[in-house]
Design a protein around this motif. Structure first.
Motif, PDB file in Angstrom:
ATOM      1  N   ASN A   1      41.560  -6.748 -30.577  1.00  0.00           N
ATOM      2  CA  ASN A   1      40.515  -5.834 -31.043  1.00  0.00           C
ATOM      3  C   ASN A   1      39.232  -6.572 -31.404  1.00  0.00           C
ATOM      4  OD1 ASN A   1      41.337  -7.135 -33.331  1.00  0.00           O
ATOM      5  ND2 ASN A   1      41.886  -5.293 -34.498  1.00  0.00           N
ATOM      6  N   GLY A   2      39.049  -7.725 -30.774  1.00  0.00           N
ATOM      7  CA  GLY A   2      37.850  -8.514 -31.028  1.00  0.00           C
ATOM      8  C   GLY A   2      36.632  -7.984 -30.284  1.00  0.00           C
ATOM      9  N   ALA A   3      35.556  -8.741 -30.368  1.00  0.00           N
ATOM     10  CA  ALA A   3      34.278  -8.306 -29.798  1.00  0.00           C
ATOM     11  C   ALA A   3      34.049  -8.808 -28.382  1.00  0.00           C
ATOM     12  CB  ALA A   3      33.140  -8.789 -30.697  1.00  0.00           C
ATOM     13  N   ASP A   4      34.975  -9.614 -27.855  1.00  0.00           N
ATOM     14  CA  ASP A   4      34.758 -10.202 -26.538  1.00  0.00           C
ATOM     15  C   ASP A   4      35.023  -9.178 -25.434  1.00  0.00           C
ATOM     16  OD1 ASP A   4      34.540 -13.085 -25.119  1.00  0.00           O
ATOM     17  OD2 ASP A   4      35.920 -11.791 -24.026  1.00  0.00           O
ATOM     18  N   ASP A   5      34.011  -8.906 -24.631  1.00  0.00           N
ATOM     19  CA  ASP A   5      34.126  -7.870 -23.591  1.00  0.00           C
ATOM     20  C   ASP A   5      35.159  -8.237 -22.537  1.00  0.00           C
ATOM     21  OD1 ASP A   5      32.201  -6.351 -24.822  1.00  0.00           O
ATOM     22  OD2 ASP A   5      30.553  -7.058 -23.559  1.00  0.00           O
ATOM     23  N   TRP A   6      35.251  -9.518 -22.156  1.00  0.00           N
ATOM     24  CA  TRP A   6      36.155  -9.934 -21.085  1.00  0.00           C
ATOM     25  C   TRP A   6      37.606  -9.753 -21.505  1.00  0.00           C
ATOM     26  CZ3 TRP A   6      39.668 -13.939 -19.778  1.00  0.00           C
ATOM     27  CH2 TRP A   6      39.883 -14.110 -18.400  1.00  0.00           C
ATOM     28  N   LEU A   7      37.943 -10.205 -22.706  1.00  0.00           N
ATOM     29  CA  LEU A   7      39.311 -10.044 -23.195  1.00  0.00           C
ATOM     30  C   LEU A   7      39.643  -8.572 -23.433  1.00  0.00           C
ATOM     31  CD1 LEU A   7      39.594 -13.021 -25.726  1.00  0.00           C
ATOM     32  CD2 LEU A   7      40.728 -12.823 -23.504  1.00  0.00           C
ATOM     33  N   ARG A   8      38.681  -7.826 -23.912  1.00  0.00           N
ATOM     34  CA  ARG A   8      38.917  -6.408 -24.179  1.00  0.00           C
ATOM     35  C   ARG A   8      39.143  -5.635 -22.882  1.00  0.00           C
ATOM     36  NH1 ARG A   8      34.990  -5.712 -27.239  1.00  0.00           N
ATOM     37  NH2 ARG A   8      33.508  -4.737 -25.806  1.00  0.00           N
ATOM     38  N   ALA A   9      38.389  -5.967 -21.833  1.00  0.00           N
ATOM     39  CA  ALA A   9      38.561  -5.291 -20.542  1.00  0.00           C
ATOM     40  C   ALA A   9      39.953  -5.563 -19.981  1.00  0.00           C
ATOM     41  CB  ALA A   9      37.491  -5.759 -19.560  1.00  0.00           C
ATOM     42  N   GLY A  10      40.438  -6.800 -20.122  1.00  0.00           N
ATOM     43  CA  GLY A  10      41.783  -7.119 -19.662  1.00  0.00           C
ATOM     44  C   GLY A  10      42.838  -6.343 -20.422  1.00  0.00           C
ATOM     45  N   ALA A  11      42.664  -6.225 -21.731  1.00  0.00           N
ATOM     46  CA  ALA A  11      43.611  -5.469 -22.550  1.00  0.00           C
ATOM     47  C   ALA A  11      43.641  -4.004 -22.137  1.00  0.00           C
ATOM     48  CB  ALA A  11      43.241  -5.604 -24.027  1.00  0.00           C
ATOM     49  N   GLN A  12      42.483  -3.445 -21.842  1.00  0.00           N
ATOM     50  CA  GLN A  12      42.412  -2.034 -21.456  1.00  0.00           C
ATOM     51  C   GLN A  12      43.077  -1.780 -20.109  1.00  0.00           C
ATOM     52  OE1 GLN A  12      38.171  -1.425 -21.705  1.00  0.00           O
ATOM     53  NE2 GLN A  12      38.205  -1.018 -23.906  1.00  0.00           N
ATOM     54  N   LYS A  13      42.873  -2.673 -19.152  1.00  0.00           N
ATOM     55  CA  LYS A  13      43.519  -2.512 -17.850  1.00  0.00           C
ATOM     56  C   LYS A  13      45.037  -2.602 -17.968  1.00  0.00           C
ATOM     57  CE  LYS A  13      39.941  -4.079 -14.613  1.00  0.00           C
ATOM     58  NZ  LYS A  13      39.586  -5.122 -13.619  1.00  0.00           N
ATOM     59  N   LEU A  14      45.494  -3.552 -18.768  1.00  0.00           N
ATOM     60  CA  LEU A  14      46.927  -3.702 -18.954  1.00  0.00           C
ATOM     61  C   LEU A  14      47.523  -2.473 -19.626  1.00  0.00           C
ATOM     62  CD1 LEU A  14      49.571  -5.244 -18.929  1.00  0.00           C
ATOM     63  CD2 LEU A  14      48.805  -6.498 -20.965  1.00  0.00           C
TER      64      LEU A  14
ATOM     65  N   PRO B   1      43.739  -6.988  -8.977  1.00  0.00           N
ATOM     66  CA  PRO B   1      43.823  -5.847  -9.906  1.00  0.00           C
ATOM     67  C   PRO B   1      44.950  -4.863  -9.604  1.00  0.00           C
ATOM     68  CG  PRO B   1      42.177  -5.390  -8.230  1.00  0.00           C
ATOM     69  CD  PRO B   1      42.801  -6.730  -7.876  1.00  0.00           C
ATOM     70  N   GLU B   2      46.019  -5.325  -8.970  1.00  0.00           N
ATOM     71  CA  GLU B   2      47.074  -4.406  -8.509  1.00  0.00           C
ATOM     72  C   GLU B   2      47.772  -3.673  -9.644  1.00  0.00           C
ATOM     73  OE1 GLU B   2      46.171  -7.247  -5.326  1.00  0.00           O
ATOM     74  OE2 GLU B   2      46.598  -7.480  -7.466  1.00  0.00           O
ATOM     75  N   ILE B   3      47.703  -4.200 -10.861  1.00  0.00           N
ATOM     76  CA  ILE B   3      48.315  -3.528 -12.007  1.00  0.00           C
ATOM     77  C   ILE B   3      47.779  -2.107 -12.158  1.00  0.00           C
ATOM     78  CG2 ILE B   3      46.588  -4.333 -13.688  1.00  0.00           C
ATOM     79  CD1 ILE B   3      50.295  -4.375 -14.457  1.00  0.00           C
ATOM     80  N   THR B   4      46.544  -1.871 -11.692  1.00  0.00           N
ATOM     81  CA  THR B   4      45.912  -0.567 -11.860  1.00  0.00           C
ATOM     82  C   THR B   4      46.358   0.452 -10.823  1.00  0.00           C
ATOM     83  OG1 THR B   4      44.005  -1.187 -10.497  1.00  0.00           O
ATOM     84  CG2 THR B   4      43.865  -1.655 -12.855  1.00  0.00           C
ATOM     85  N   ILE B   5      47.029  -0.003  -9.749  1.00  0.00           N
ATOM     86  CA  ILE B   5      47.458   0.926  -8.698  1.00  0.00           C
ATOM     87  C   ILE B   5      48.968   0.917  -8.494  1.00  0.00           C
ATOM     88  CG2 ILE B   5      45.253   0.960  -7.464  1.00  0.00           C
ATOM     89  CD1 ILE B   5      46.562  -1.035  -5.432  1.00  0.00           C
ATOM     90  N   GLY B   6      49.711   0.405  -9.461  1.00  0.00           N
ATOM     91  CA  GLY B   6      51.158   0.464  -9.352  1.00  0.00           C
ATOM     92  C   GLY B   6      51.755  -0.491  -8.342  1.00  0.00           C
ATOM     93  N   LEU B   7      51.028  -1.558  -8.038  1.00  0.00           N
ATOM     94  CA  LEU B   7      51.552  -2.584  -7.145  1.00  0.00           C
ATOM     95  C   LEU B   7      51.743  -3.851  -7.982  1.00  0.00           C
ATOM     96  CD1 LEU B   7      52.286  -2.788  -4.102  1.00  0.00           C
ATOM     97  CD2 LEU B   7      49.983  -3.654  -3.671  1.00  0.00           C
TER      98      LEU B   7
END
Length: 359
Positions: free
Chosen positions: A266-279, A142-148
């Motif tokens: 913008n679909g209903a899938d939680d896994w894909l949506r969580a990835g989009a939000q982190k990115l 998950p390094e994308i979330t901490i600038g690494l």
């Protein structure tokens, strides 16, 4: 042999050999890997490598929550703020040397990847000869979330996943489970967490040979037999079920187009949506580093990848986003990082190229 953060034990076997057990013992930090821990583990692994009595190494985390939640980036944040780049350079250099030693270890290493296995934790597990996950394994880079960026050899092992999947996992920091890890070959065996003590006890009854390749076969046969004995129904694999969708999202020439495609989901899938939000919330510099590192690593050996990552990580400590990302997520916990540069368009090729040179 015991310290506050790592416990070493030599366990006897019926064949007269020994099993070297390493327990990461920093439960409050989810066994996050510190420089102190690295400096204990590395020489012990080297000593056991050269000890003919030791047939196998067992690597585990203390407690029920985590194998290892990553490197101790909070300590890195403090060092960066203090201008102590000698410490940050030492951390990354010695961490990668340890990871490389695990990848190239001549004896079997059983990594029990139960619970949280993230960042530096996956760096420890990925190179082990026998990687076990459980129904409670939760794995991510998950390094994308901490600038690494996904380091600890991930530029090498994520590159080997099919269909640009490794690039997707690096860009989104997506979490995946035991079934996923087996599917993409980041784990070898799945066993129930409740069987841990029985599995570990059974290691002592194996017919160890005292020769690396033979003992790897002994351990592999044992773990396969344990899988047959302990039927484990794993949760479904999001990566397997979303593989075609991921290929479609990543089927672009530029990372700008990939990011736009992923973030527009913008679909209903939680896994894909969580990835989009982190990115969408991640560091623009990290986004470009993820792609650049994987592109450059394709023609490199594992040792060369670690050398490349060492330059990248040392440079990340000298640029603003890493410290800022750790501050926002883990220190002040306001979840409001101020990235610099602030947008993907502002992160130029020349800016990224400079990260690949030693400071």
């Amino acid at each position: 042999m015991t310290s506050k953060t790592v416990v070493f034990e030599l366990l006897p076997t019926e064949s007269g050999h020994l099993i070297g057990q390493i327990t990461l013992s920093a439960e409050k930090s989810l066994n996050a890997l510190s420089l102190e821990m690295i400096r204990q583990i590395a020489p012990q692994l080297a000593a056991w490598r050269d000890d003919a009595r030791v047939a196998c190494v067992l690597l585990r985390g203390a407690g029920e929550k985590a194998f290892c939640a990553g490197g101790d980036v909070v300590a890195m944040h403090a060092a960066i703020r203090a201008g102590d780049f000698a410490l940050t350079d030492a951390f990354f250099g010695e961490e990668y040397a340890l990871d490389y030693a695990i990848h190239t270890y001549p004896k079997p290493i059983l990594a029990w990847g139960h619970g949280i296995v993230m960042g530096g934790g996956l760096g420890l597990m990925a190179g082990a000869s026998h990687r076990v996950v459980t129904e409670r394994s939760r794995i991510a880079m998950p390094e994308i979330t901490i600038g690494l960026y996904p380091d600890v050899g991930a530029s090498w092992f994520l590159n080997r996943l099919p269909g640009r999947l490794g690039l997707y996992l690096g860009l989104t920091g997506a979490s995946f489970n035991a079934a996923d890890a087996l599917y993409v070959d980041l784990a070898d065996f799945a066993l129930p967490s409740s069987a841990r003590d029985q599995v570990f006890a059974g290691l002592g009854a194996l017919s160890w040979q005292g020769w690396g390749e033979a003992d790897k076969a002994v351990l592999g046969n044992y773990l396969r037999d344990q899988m047959r004995q302990h039927a484990l129904e794993l949760p479904a694999s999001p990566i397997r079920s979303h593989f075609d969708a991921i290929r479609s999202l990543m089927d672009y020439e530029s990372v700008d187009e990939m990011v736009a495609a992923i973030c527009s989901y913008n679909g209903a899938d939680d896994w894909l949506r969580a990835g989009a939000q982190k990115l969408a919330a991640g560091s623009p510099t990290s986004i470009r580093l993820v792609l650049a590192a994987q592109q450059r690593a394709r023609q490199l050996s594992l040792a060369q990848v670690f050398e490349m990552e060492l330059n990248l990580s040392r440079q990340c400590c000298r640029h603003p986003d890493f410290a800022e990302g750790v501050r926002a997520l883990l220190v002040d916990k306001d979840n409001a990082p101020h990235w610099s540069p602030a947008t993907l368009a502002e992160v130029t090729p020349d800016y990224i190229d400079a990260f690949f040179y030693a400071p």
